[in-house]
Design a protein around this motif. Structure first.
Motif, PDB file in Angstrom:
ATOM      1  N   GLN A 170      43.808 -40.519  29.606  1.00 55.51           N
ATOM      2  CA  GLN A 170      44.882 -41.489  29.832  1.00 55.51           C
ATOM      3  C   GLN A 170      46.162 -40.786  30.269  1.00 55.51           C
ATOM      4  O   GLN A 170      46.452 -39.662  29.849  1.00 55.51           O
ATOM      5  CB  GLN A 170      45.120 -42.297  28.552  1.00 55.51           C
ATOM      6  N   THR A 171      46.934 -41.448  31.097  1.00 53.96           N
ATOM      7  CA  THR A 171      48.135 -40.846  31.647  1.00 53.96           C
ATOM      8  C   THR A 171      49.412 -41.430  31.070  1.00 53.96           C
ATOM      9  O   THR A 171      50.497 -40.983  31.421  1.00 53.96           O
ATOM     10  CB  THR A 171      48.159 -41.023  33.180  1.00 53.96           C
ATOM     11  N   ARG A 172      49.313 -42.429  30.202  1.00 58.60           N
ATOM     12  CA  ARG A 172      50.531 -43.007  29.638  1.00 58.60           C
ATOM     13  C   ARG A 172      50.294 -43.386  28.191  1.00 58.60           C
ATOM     14  O   ARG A 172      49.135 -43.547  27.751  1.00 58.60           O
ATOM     15  CB  ARG A 172      50.984 -44.204  30.456  1.00 58.60           C
ATOM     16  N   PRO A 173      51.358 -43.547  27.413  1.00 58.77           N
ATOM     17  CA  PRO A 173      51.195 -43.848  25.992  1.00 58.77           C
ATOM     18  C   PRO A 173      50.495 -45.185  25.780  1.00 58.77           C
ATOM     19  O   PRO A 173      50.680 -46.125  26.557  1.00 58.77           O
ATOM     20  CB  PRO A 173      52.636 -43.892  25.479  1.00 58.77           C
ATOM     21  N   PRO A 174      49.713 -45.312  24.702  1.00 62.22           N
ATOM     22  CA  PRO A 174      49.002 -46.565  24.449  1.00 62.22           C
ATOM     23  C   PRO A 174      49.934 -47.749  24.243  1.00 62.22           C
ATOM     24  O   PRO A 174      49.585 -48.880  24.599  1.00 62.22           O
ATOM     25  CB  PRO A 174      48.178 -46.270  23.195  1.00 62.22           C
ATOM     26  N   GLN A 175      51.123 -47.506  23.698  1.00 62.11           N
ATOM     27  CA  GLN A 175      52.040 -48.631  23.493  1.00 62.11           C
ATOM     28  C   GLN A 175      52.493 -49.238  24.815  1.00 62.11           C
ATOM     29  O   GLN A 175      52.782 -50.441  24.881  1.00 62.11           O
ATOM     30  CB  GLN A 175      53.249 -48.212  22.646  1.00 62.11           C
ATOM     31  N   ARG A 209      62.089 -54.744  23.416  1.00 61.47           N
ATOM     32  CA  ARG A 209      62.858 -54.201  22.292  1.00 61.47           C
ATOM     33  C   ARG A 209      61.933 -53.548  21.274  1.00 61.47           C
ATOM     34  O   ARG A 209      62.226 -52.466  20.749  1.00 61.47           O
ATOM     35  CB  ARG A 209      63.681 -55.307  21.621  1.00 61.47           C
ATOM     36  N   LEU A 210      60.824 -54.216  20.986  1.00 69.19           N
ATOM     37  CA  LEU A 210      59.862 -53.640  20.038  1.00 69.19           C
ATOM     38  C   LEU A 210      59.306 -52.326  20.577  1.00 69.19           C
ATOM     39  O   LEU A 210      59.138 -51.357  19.823  1.00 69.19           O
ATOM     40  CB  LEU A 210      58.739 -54.635  19.779  1.00 69.19           C
ATOM     41  N   ARG A 211      59.016 -52.275  21.873  1.00 71.20           N
ATOM     42  CA  ARG A 211      58.522 -51.037  22.480  1.00 71.20           C
ATOM     43  C   ARG A 211      59.556 -49.920  22.372  1.00 71.20           C
ATOM     44  O   ARG A 211      59.207 -48.752  22.133  1.00 71.20           O
ATOM     45  CB  ARG A 211      58.163 -51.295  23.952  1.00 71.20           C
ATOM     46  N   PRO A 278      55.630 -48.254  11.068  1.00 69.61           N
ATOM     47  CA  PRO A 278      56.039 -49.660  11.020  1.00 69.61           C
ATOM     48  C   PRO A 278      56.478 -50.209  12.375  1.00 69.61           C
ATOM     49  O   PRO A 278      56.263 -51.396  12.663  1.00 69.61           O
ATOM     50  CB  PRO A 278      57.192 -49.667  10.010  1.00 69.61           C
ATOM     51  N   HIS A 279      57.082 -49.399  13.226  1.00 68.02           N
ATOM     52  CA  HIS A 279      57.529 -49.887  14.529  1.00 68.02           C
ATOM     53  C   HIS A 279      56.340 -50.159  15.459  1.00 68.02           C
ATOM     54  O   HIS A 279      56.304 -51.173  16.168  1.00 68.02           O
ATOM     55  CB  HIS A 279      58.480 -48.877  15.171  1.00 68.02           C
ATOM     56  N   ARG A 280      55.375 -49.257  15.443  1.00 65.56           N
ATOM     57  CA  ARG A 280      54.166 -49.466  16.249  1.00 65.56           C
ATOM     58  C   ARG A 280      53.416 -50.697  15.745  1.00 65.56           C
ATOM     59  O   ARG A 280      52.913 -51.506  16.535  1.00 65.56           O
ATOM     60  CB  ARG A 280      53.281 -48.220  16.147  1.00 65.56           C
TER      61      ARG A 280
END
Length: 325
Positions: A170-175, A209-211, A278-280
């Motif tokens: 993968q080339t980018r974060p899962p989030q 915002r959550l991201r 908690p943020h994820r």
């Protein structure tokens, strides 16, 4: 489409080859609740029972939809994914139905098949409702199994088969994948519901915002994908048996726990979860809320037999999504 489900005579060759020429299907029950594959209980004339999973177009109620290309939870159905998930969970010490036969060559039907142990009809969901005290043991054992899953780590995130083939780098974060997935679900749902269309900007801003609160991390455990108490059978000896695991993937374990918190409710702490970000968790929880609007609204446009249940599910999550903004 006109759906034609299996009849006992369709399974003659399978039963003869797997159980002997003197065995016959006495009862064939199509178990309700499945939407991507057919699930049948075969009662043989010696009073034994087994389960048959059938992956065929006529058993799948889900219409196609646009998807994020690197979303590992897309198209989470099929015999290959079942086989990979079964092997990985077994290796991790998680109880799943014993696999008796897997046919991906159309030997018996024009479909992929898996013949598995009948682990019983009692789901943990029903036991929690009927007798919470009796559910304590299975809940504890399920928590043990989840900790084994969530501490079984892979080198990257993605479907197990893709990782095994070296195709899941993968080339980018899962989030970021989940943000794109959530915004896609928002677009599709807003086209069906005026309230979401009116709130589209606010909801999209909330997702971003959550991201923004999620920090970098590369640690991917085995996750079921959508694990609720309806995806756990309880044997007569109180053993929890995990089912419907074709979506098994390496991913952030918070994805599983967002589902677990939602589906287990007050019983969730009994699972004794691993440490979580908690943020994820909050981002994934909201993304799943949007998924549980888009998916039910989409399948409600088909001939799915429990359309009103799907619409009620979507309505519940529309309320949640709007309240958060």
């Amino acid at each position: 489409m006109t759906r034609v489900f299996l009849r006992p005579g369709d399974l003659h060759a399978l039963v003869v080859e797997q159980f002997g020429g003197d065995r016959r299907v006495a009862v064939l029950e199509r178990v309700t609740g499945g939407s991507k594959k057919g699930v049948y209980r075969l009662g043989l004339d010696d009073r034994s029972t087994v389960m048959l999973y059938v992956w065929a177009a006529g058993e799948n109620y889900w219409p196609p939809s646009p998807a994020v290309p690197d979303d590992p939870f897309t198209d989470a159905s099929g015999a290959d994914l079942f086989a990979a998930g079964h092997a990985a969970l077994t290796a991790a010490g998680v109880r799943v139905p014993h696999l008796m036969m897997l046919d991906r060559d159309g030997r018996y039907l024009d479909a992929d098949l898996a013949l598995v142990e009948d682990a019983g009809a009692l789901r943990l969901e029903a036991l929690l409702h009927r007798d919470p005290a009796a559910a304590a043991g299975p809940l504890s054992a399920l928590g043990d199994a989840l900790r084994r899953m969530h501490t079984t780590f892979g080198p990257d995130y993605g479907k197990l088969a893709a990782i095994a083939r070296g195709e899941a780098s993968q080339t980018r974060p899962p989030q970021d994948v989940i943000v794109d997935r959530a915004l896609g679900h928002l677009d599709a749902a807003a086209a069906r519901d005026a309230r979401l269309a009116d709130a589209h900007h606010r909801i999209a801003a909330h997702v971003r915002r959550l991201r923004g609160a999620v920090t970098a991390r590369k640690e991917y455990g085995l996750v079921h994908g959508e694990l609720g108490p309806d995806h756990v059978l309880v044997t007569p000896t109180g053993e929890p048996v995990m089912i419907d695991f074709e979506g098994l993937t390496y991913f952030d374990v918070e994805w599983d726990h967002a589902w677990l918190q939602m589906r287990f409710g007050d019983s969730y702490p009994a699972l004794r979860p691993v440490d979580l970000d908690p943020h994820r968790l909050e981002l994934y929880r909201y993304a799943q809320t949007l998924s549980l609007i888009e998916g039910p609204l989409r399948i409600a446009d088909t001939d799915f037999p429990d359309r009103e249940w799907m619409l009620d599910l979507a309505e519940h999550h529309i309320t949640k999504a709007l309240a958060a903004t």
